[in-house]
Enzyme design. Structure first.
Site, short mmCIF file in Angstrom:
data_model
loop_
_atom_site.label_atom_id
_atom_site.label_comp_id
_atom_site.label_asym_id
_atom_site.label_seq_id
_atom_site.Cartn_x
_atom_site.Cartn_y
_atom_site.Cartn_z
N CYS A 269 14.62 -69.21 30.42
CA CYS A 269 14.15 -68.94 29.05
C CYS A 269 15.39 -68.87 28.18
O CYS A 269 15.80 -67.80 27.72
CB CYS A 269 13.36 -67.63 28.97
SG CYS A 269 11.77 -67.64 29.78
N ALA A 270 16.01 -70.01 27.93
CA ALA A 270 17.39 -70.05 27.47
C ALA A 270 17.58 -69.84 25.98
O ALA A 270 18.69 -69.54 25.53
CB ALA A 270 18.03 -71.38 27.88
N PRO A 272 17.93 -68.36 22.25
CA PRO A 272 18.61 -69.42 21.48
C PRO A 272 19.93 -69.90 22.07
O PRO A 272 20.61 -70.73 21.47
CB PRO A 272 18.85 -68.74 20.13
CG PRO A 272 19.03 -67.31 20.47
CD PRO A 272 18.13 -67.03 21.63
N GLY A 274 22.67 -67.86 23.78
CA GLY A 274 23.85 -67.03 24.00
C GLY A 274 24.17 -66.82 25.46
O GLY A 274 25.31 -67.06 25.91
N LYS A 275 23.20 -66.37 26.24
CA LYS A 275 23.44 -66.15 27.67
C LYS A 275 23.68 -67.48 28.37
O LYS A 275 24.49 -67.56 29.31
CB LYS A 275 22.26 -65.42 28.30
CG LYS A 275 22.05 -64.00 27.77
CD LYS A 275 20.88 -63.34 28.48
CE LYS A 275 20.53 -62.01 27.82
NZ LYS A 275 19.95 -62.20 26.47
N GLU A 294 14.18 -74.30 27.95
CA GLU A 294 13.56 -73.54 26.87
C GLU A 294 12.26 -74.24 26.47
O GLU A 294 12.25 -75.45 26.26
CB GLU A 294 14.49 -73.44 25.67
CG GLU A 294 13.87 -72.90 24.40
CD GLU A 294 13.23 -71.52 24.58
OE1 GLU A 294 12.10 -71.34 24.07
OE2 GLU A 294 13.85 -70.65 25.22
N ASP A 320 8.35 -75.62 30.04
CA ASP A 320 7.64 -74.36 30.15
C ASP A 320 7.95 -73.73 31.51
O ASP A 320 7.65 -74.31 32.55
CB ASP A 320 6.13 -74.61 30.01
CG ASP A 320 5.31 -73.33 30.01
OD1 ASP A 320 5.86 -72.26 30.33
OD2 ASP A 320 4.11 -73.41 29.69
N CYS A 390 14.86 -57.63 26.47
CA CYS A 390 15.47 -56.83 25.40
C CYS A 390 14.44 -55.79 24.95
O CYS A 390 14.13 -55.67 23.77
CB CYS A 390 15.91 -57.69 24.24
SG CYS A 390 16.95 -56.77 23.07
#
Length: 453
Positions: A269-270, A272, A274-275, A294, A320, A390
């Protein structure tokens, strides 16, 4: 600047926009007109974010100053009122200036009749300070602790309850957390592995503008008011803006011990990005390859921009995670940073606390479980999966992990604390929950799960 702040608040309310996305274009447009300087931009930013953070408290104060239910006040009028209340009770703007400027704003955007209403309400508000008003409108703590904290610290009651359940402990801890949610977060940069170092970023930023990170060896904290885009190391993509909690999630996954090869990594689930950018750099240093996936094509595009310039091989796809195109057992390391309520980032997105509802958990829960289940299918025996959110809400963290681990079988939890040496207050493990008031980060959660059979 007050008209600009009002426009931003209306966009947040009417279009479900996020202030951090809608405000910068408004500020840029105002600067281009030539009648807006840095001090104006700083005040407009404070008015928008301060009003959103204090909305719950300000609503209670306004409700005590009018002779009708608050729900009968038109939202644009309430925005003007709350802007005025924030100036009166939470800034150094003189009382007469705060009232007159708010009444003039109301006259311009609402008309003369409503401006008189705004004037009458704000004059009542100006008769006491914030502490006095809070004492008047908040129920006593002994009678209703959660409602008291909700009014005093401007959080919905259900959020207070959820955070308290996750945090545990007594009154002091939850008050520290709620206060931290209402503080302006510092801007943290990440030195992207393989492209630069924290030392190099600090050298470019300068001692007056930058400090080393607290926990991540790749982090650099900017002094208050520091603008990331002012530095070439950020404009070039060698460094990016990334909360230190997010950096720790990527580092823990990358440093988790695995058995056998270490060649194929997945960020499922990349967006936007950052990770993913950090993982891609870490992977390339080891000769491994990252696949960043993503679901939303436009967010996959953001991931591609974040990874552009990575020294090693990587691939970005729009896919997905619940119906993945990859074969089971393909990857050695998998990160699944799942969609969630975002209650861990209320410092950065204060409007989320008013937008989210308890029933949102019903929609996220099944998706989170399915994404974790697919991640565990994607990893090979001996490899490891990182489940991250998060959000500190127990329904999005331990409940999901416990449920999926029991159902899937053939897996074991890895003690994340051993991989975050030097970071205090990580609890009993094996998973970890970061906190704004304890760690200065967003409230990131991470569980690491190794496939054993």
């Amino acid at each position: 600047m007050r008209i600009l702040a009002f426009e931003a608040l209306r966009a947040v309310d009417e279009r479900d926009a996020y202030a951090n996305l809608v405000l910068p274009p408004l500020l840029r447009k105002a600067r281009e007109k030539g009648d807006f300087d840095g001090r104006d931009a700083a005040l407009a930013t404070e008015l928008v974010y301060g009003t959103l953070r204090g909305q719950g408290t300000y609503d209670a104060i306004v409700a005590a100053c009018i002779d009708r239910p608050l729900r009968e006040v038109d939202p644009p009028v309430l925005d003007v009122l709350n802007l005025g209340v924030h100036q009166l009770l939470a800034t150094r703007i003189p009382t007469h200036a705060a009232v007159s400027a708010s009444v003039e704003l109301a006259r311009v955007v609402l008309g003369d009749g409503r401006a008189k209403f705004v004037n009458a309400v704000l004059r009542k508000v100006s008769r006491d300070d914030l502490d006095g008003w809070v004492e008047r409108v908040a129920p006593p703590y002994d009678e209703d602790p959660e409602d008291h904290l909700a009014v005093v610290h401007s959080h919905p009651r259900w959020v207070v309850s959820a955070l308290w359940d996750s945090l545990g402990g007594g009154r002091a801890g939850i008050e520290d957390l709620l206060e931290a949610d209402n503080e302006r977060p510092e801007v943290t940069l990440v030195a992207r592995p393989g492209r630069t170092t924290a030392e190099a970023v600090l050298a470019e930023v300068g001692e007056e503008s930058g400090l080393p990170g607290r926990w991540s060896p790749y982090a650099v904290r900017l002094a208050e008011g520091g603008e990331p885009g002012a530095f070439d190391v950020v404009r070039s993509g060698r460094a990016g803006v990334q909360d230190e909690g997010s950096q720790l999630v990527a580092l823990a996954l990358a440093n988790a011990p695995i058995e056998g090869r270490d060649e194929r990594w997945l960020d499922g689930c990349a967006g936007p990005g950052g990770k993913a950018a950090m993982l891609a750099g870490l992977a390339s240093e080891r000769g491994a390859t990252l696949l960043a996936s993503e679901k939303q094509p436009h967010r996959a595009g953001l991931v591609g921009k974040a990874l552009a310039g990575n020294p090693g091989p990587y691939q970005v796809i729009a896919a997905d995670g619940t119906r993945p195109p990859w074969r089971p057992g393909t990857f050695d390391r998998v990160l699944m940073d799942v969609p969630c309520t975002g209650l861990g980032a209320l410092r950065r997105r204060p409007e989320a606390r008013w937008r989210r509802r308890p029933e949102d958990l019903d929609g996220f829960g099944p998706l989170q479980r399915e994404l974790l289940r697919k991640a565990l299918e994607a990893v090979r025996v001996g490899g490891v999966v990182g489940y991250a959110t998060c959000s500190p809400h127990l329904a999005e963290t331990r409940a999901v992990v416990d449920d999926v681990v029991k159902r899937v079988g053939g897996v074991e939890l890895v003690d994340v604390r051993a991989l975050l040496e030097g970071v205090p207050g990580l609890g009993d493990g094996p998973d970890v929950q970061l906190w704004p008031h304890l760690h200065g980060t967003d409230a990131m959660y991470l569980a690491l799960i190794r496939r054993t059979a």
